[in-house]
Design an enzyme around this catalytic site. Sequence first.
Site, short mmCIF file in Angstrom:
data_model
loop_
_atom_site.label_atom_id
_atom_site.label_comp_id
_atom_site.label_asym_id
_atom_site.label_seq_id
_atom_site.Cartn_x
_atom_site.Cartn_y
_atom_site.Cartn_z
N ILE A 150 1.57 1.71 -3.71
CA ILE A 150 0.38 2.01 -4.50
C ILE A 150 -0.15 3.40 -4.16
O ILE A 150 -0.55 4.16 -5.03
CB ILE A 150 -0.72 0.95 -4.22
CG1 ILE A 150 -0.25 -0.40 -4.74
CG2 ILE A 150 -2.03 1.34 -4.89
CD1 ILE A 150 -1.07 -1.56 -4.23
N GLU A 181 -5.68 6.63 -1.95
CA GLU A 181 -5.49 5.45 -1.12
C GLU A 181 -6.17 4.25 -1.78
O GLU A 181 -7.25 4.36 -2.32
CB GLU A 181 -6.10 5.67 0.26
CG GLU A 181 -5.82 4.51 1.21
CD GLU A 181 -6.10 4.90 2.65
OE1 GLU A 181 -5.50 5.87 3.12
OE2 GLU A 181 -6.92 4.25 3.26
N THR A 182 -5.53 3.10 -1.70
CA THR A 182 -6.10 1.91 -2.32
C THR A 182 -7.33 1.45 -1.55
O THR A 182 -7.45 1.69 -0.35
CB THR A 182 -5.09 0.76 -2.32
OG1 THR A 182 -4.65 0.55 -0.99
CG2 THR A 182 -3.92 1.07 -3.23
N LYS A 183 -8.21 0.79 -2.26
CA LYS A 183 -9.42 0.29 -1.63
C LYS A 183 -9.05 -0.78 -0.61
O LYS A 183 -8.15 -1.57 -0.84
CB LYS A 183 -10.35 -0.29 -2.69
CG LYS A 183 -11.62 -0.89 -2.13
CD LYS A 183 -12.57 -1.25 -3.25
CE LYS A 183 -13.77 -2.03 -2.73
NZ LYS A 183 -14.44 -1.38 -1.61
N ARG A 190 0.83 -1.21 0.00
CA ARG A 190 0.00 0.00 0.00
C ARG A 190 0.85 1.25 0.00
O ARG A 190 0.47 2.28 -0.52
CB ARG A 190 -0.91 0.00 1.22
CG ARG A 190 -2.08 -0.93 1.11
CD ARG A 190 -2.76 -1.10 2.44
NE ARG A 190 -3.02 0.18 3.07
CZ ARG A 190 -4.05 0.97 2.80
NH1 ARG A 190 -4.90 0.61 1.88
NH2 ARG A 190 -4.23 2.10 3.42
#
Lengths: 141, 186
Positions: B167, B178-180, B164
């Site tokens: 990403i 922000e990633t899910k 994360r």
Amino acid sequence: TVGAVAIDKDGNIAVATSTGGITGKLPGRIGDTPLLGSGTYADSRFAGVSTTGHGETIMKAVLAHDIVKRLEFTSDDVQTATEKACKAMTDHLIGTAGAIVIDKKGEVGIAFTSKKMSWAYQKGDKIAYGINQGDFTEETI
Amino acid sequence: ITPIVLVHGGAGDIPEERVPGKIRGVKLATKLGYKKLQETGNVLDAVEEAVRSMELDENFNAGYGSVLTTEGNVEMEASIMHGTTMKAGCCSFVKDIMHPISVARRVMEKTVHNYLAGDGVMEFARNEGFEILYPPGQLVTDFARQALEEWKEAHKRGEVGFARTEIGAKNKYANETETKQYGEVG
């Protein structure tokens, strides 16, 4: 992850943290929660801290210990120290997290760089709680 | 000093539909922890009680409601520390036990170690009389199962991983990059 920090009238502080980890973790993965200094730390001379968020990031920041050491070595109040530690962690490592803190004076620090963090505390007959950045609702029991 | 019990119920991208349960749960945990502190005067009792309350509540990622490994199992961790004595207890790879926080406290109180994990902690817990839920899997909720399925689908598409930090490189404070999240982070 869930966590709790408590202080009694004599200034004794304790902390507890418990978690299932992160969805899709590999079997055998260890996160920050059971690591003293990362997910949990208590030193009644300064403060008690429980953290939550992206474990791999919190572990590298040693977030709970960082907050306690900021209170030991700087003049920051507990809220400022908590905010600065969480912000420094996310600025450097990108991952997000939050922390709840009670210092030796019985003051509360609550901060998070994630979108939300549910929290609540009881002091006397008042309960305060929130979940979004800036939330603060207080009720009398 | 005025006694306080302060709790959190996890951080992250919490879906709106999960918010009311979280709020209810943290308020209840705080009240129970504070009540325990008044009853016993012991801060360890207070934090353990507050956490036990949330371990029972499927709205939280701990105990019943814990998220799942890639193999669909619950592997839990916990820690507890007293700031005056500096005693601590920690545990990992706890399976099919409702209250890992109580296992952690028992590690602190009944061993000369800080941390037990794996087969060792399970044997310790069994010997200490903790109930090992049988059949296995009773701590798995539908929400956790669904979150893992969504995670697996996203993983196939290369949309999630443990990186994360890479990403979400543009994300400083959990904004739109922000990633899910699937289920909850630790």
